[in-house]
Design a protein around this motif. Structure first.
Motif, mmCIF file in Angstrom:
data_model
loop_
_atom_site.group_PDB
_atom_site.id
_atom_site.type_symbol
_atom_site.label_atom_id
_atom_site.label_comp_id
_atom_site.label_asym_id
_atom_site.label_seq_id
_atom_site.Cartn_x
_atom_site.Cartn_y
_atom_site.Cartn_z
ATOM 1 N N GLU A 1 55.646 -4.341 106.084
ATOM 2 C CA GLU A 1 56.716 -3.396 106.402
ATOM 3 C C GLU A 1 58.080 -4.083 106.371
ATOM 4 N N VAL A 2 58.105 -5.332 106.818
ATOM 5 C CA VAL A 2 59.367 -6.083 106.781
ATOM 6 C C VAL A 2 59.777 -6.339 105.336
ATOM 7 N N ARG A 3 58.814 -6.687 104.500
ATOM 8 C CA ARG A 3 59.108 -6.919 103.086
ATOM 9 C C ARG A 3 59.596 -5.633 102.419
ATOM 10 N N ASP A 4 58.935 -4.522 102.700
ATOM 11 C CA ASP A 4 59.342 -3.245 102.114
ATOM 12 C C ASP A 4 60.738 -2.845 102.588
ATOM 13 N N ALA A 5 61.023 -3.125 103.851
ATOM 14 C CA ALA A 5 62.356 -2.795 104.379
ATOM 15 C C ALA A 5 63.423 -3.619 103.674
ATOM 16 N N ALA A 6 63.123 -4.894 103.396
ATOM 17 C CA ALA A 6 64.076 -5.747 102.693
ATOM 18 C C ALA A 6 64.346 -5.213 101.292
ATOM 19 N N LEU A 7 63.299 -4.772 100.612
ATOM 20 C CA LEU A 7 63.486 -4.198 99.272
ATOM 21 C C LEU A 7 64.216 -2.866 99.359
ATOM 22 N N GLY A 8 63.971 -2.140 100.447
ATOM 23 C CA GLY A 8 64.602 -0.830 100.602
ATOM 24 C C GLY A 8 66.098 -0.897 100.809
ATOM 25 N N ILE A 9 66.596 -2.028 101.338
ATOM 26 C CA ILE A 9 68.045 -2.129 101.551
ATOM 27 C C ILE A 9 68.744 -2.765 100.353
ATOM 28 N N GLY A 10 67.990 -2.947 99.268
ATOM 29 C CA GLY A 10 68.620 -3.402 98.032
ATOM 30 C C GLY A 10 68.385 -4.843 97.643
ATOM 31 N N VAL B 1 63.370 -13.453 103.435
ATOM 32 C CA VAL B 1 62.494 -12.798 104.408
ATOM 33 C C VAL B 1 61.142 -13.507 104.513
ATOM 34 N N CYS B 2 60.465 -13.665 103.373
ATOM 35 C CA CYS B 2 59.112 -14.223 103.399
ATOM 36 C C CYS B 2 59.100 -15.712 103.719
ATOM 37 N N LEU B 3 60.024 -16.469 103.129
ATOM 38 C CA LEU B 3 60.025 -17.917 103.348
ATOM 39 C C LEU B 3 60.269 -18.279 104.810
ATOM 40 N N PRO B 4 61.281 -17.690 105.497
ATOM 41 C CA PRO B 4 61.442 -18.019 106.927
ATOM 42 C C PRO B 4 60.212 -17.650 107.753
ATOM 43 N N ALA B 5 59.585 -16.514 107.423
ATOM 44 C CA ALA B 5 58.391 -16.118 108.171
ATOM 45 C C ALA B 5 57.225 -17.067 107.908
ATOM 46 N N ALA B 6 57.180 -17.626 106.689
ATOM 47 C CA ALA B 6 56.084 -18.515 106.304
ATOM 48 C C ALA B 6 56.317 -19.956 106.731
ATOM 49 N N LEU B 7 57.506 -20.275 107.245
ATOM 50 C CA LEU B 7 57.857 -21.671 107.504
ATOM 51 C C LEU B 7 56.905 -22.381 108.466
ATOM 52 N N PRO B 8 56.492 -21.765 109.595
ATOM 53 C CA PRO B 8 55.548 -22.483 110.470
ATOM 54 C C PRO B 8 54.242 -22.841 109.778
ATOM 55 N N THR B 9 53.703 -21.908 109.001
ATOM 56 C CA THR B 9 52.457 -22.177 108.286
ATOM 57 C C THR B 9 52.676 -23.235 107.208
ATOM 58 N N LEU B 10 53.806 -23.169 106.526
ATOM 59 C CA LEU B 10 54.114 -24.157 105.502
ATOM 60 C C LEU B 10 54.245 -25.553 106.104
ATOM 61 N N LEU B 11 54.886 -25.639 107.253
ATOM 62 C CA LEU B 11 55.018 -26.933 107.926
ATOM 63 C C LEU B 11 53.656 -27.457 108.392
ATOM 64 N N ALA B 12 52.762 -26.539 108.768
ATOM 65 C CA ALA B 12 51.410 -26.963 109.125
ATOM 66 C C ALA B 12 50.713 -27.581 107.920
#
Length: 232
Positions: free
Chosen positions: A118-127, A137-148
């Motif tokens: 839903e967050v990804r769709d909202a980001a696309l929805g605002i242009g 949007v996705c990279l900041p959300a993925a950062l903890p897992t990426l650091l792991a």
């Protein structure tokens, strides 16, 4: 002689204070092998993993290849690299990169996949474009897992970089290999201890970075992302 005496003998040896066999010099060599391999692995694995995680294409192939790569014997790869390239840093660099790429690749893929749709769709929805949505949007959300994934890769690479000594190179593995070859057990134990301490330091550093990368509401104990648990 007990282990504590051996460790004391290792660190009190004047040969380990200055010169090419000094502890500081060997530590820097070891970190150089590990750091260059980790950096090259990140350049290859992270962008590829982010794209695959965002599009969903090739995820099954990535998982299969990562599993196969993890099963490859690093010492065998070093031996093969020495036979093909001679005694050269490439003989260690390539196997270490092969070791570090799978956890980074899987972490990048799973981290992006874990982003709320839903967050990804909202980001696309605002242009935002797909690229902007991925990076903002996705990279900041993925950062903890990426650091792991970086934590797993760093610990594995630091521990495995000792094989550089088998290729005639330096690093902390030099203490272990030379110490065992000459039955100088204090030197072998001291080198092994330094490798363990470096791996533990990397573990603690990335644990701190993971904690700082989480949103404030998710920093309480017991709230770790399930993907992070899988990658540790």
């Amino acid at each position: 002689m007990n282990w504590f005496d051996w460790i004391g003998a290792f660190f009190s040896d004047p040969a380990h204070h200055t010169g090419p066999d000094a502890v500081g010099h060997r530590v820097l060599e070891h970190l150089g092998f590990a750091g260059r391999a980790l950096l090259a692995s990140a350049v290859v694995a992270v962008p590829l993993g982010l794209v695959i995680g965002y599009t969903g294409r090739g995820r099954v192939v990535v998982t299969a290849v990562a599993g196969i790569a993890r099963a490859l014997p690093t010492l065998g790869l070093v031996t093969l690299a020495v036979l093909l390239a001679g005694v050269d840093e490439r003989a260690v660099f390539v196997p270490l990169v092969a070791l570090a790429v799978p956890p980074l690749l899987v972490a990048a893929v799973e981290g992006v996949r874990g982003t709320d749709p839903e967050v990804r769709d909202a980001a696309l929805g605002i242009g935002l474009t797909h690229r902007q949505a991925l990076l903002r949007v996705c990279l900041p959300a993925a950062l903890p897992t990426l650091l792991a994934g970086f934590r797993t890769a760093a610990v594995q690479v630091i521990a495995t970089a000792t094989v550089a000594a088998y290729a005639g190179l330096g690093g902390l593995g030099r203490y272990v290999v030379d110490g065992l070859a000459t039955r100088d057990f204090p030197t072998a134990l001291g080198g092994a201890l330094l490798v363990v301490l470096l791996a533990v330091a990397a573990q603690l550093l990335f644990a701190l970075l993971i904690r700082l990368a989480r949103p404030p509401g998710a920093r309480r104990p017991g709230r770790a992302h399930p993907i992070e648990k899988e990658s540790t």
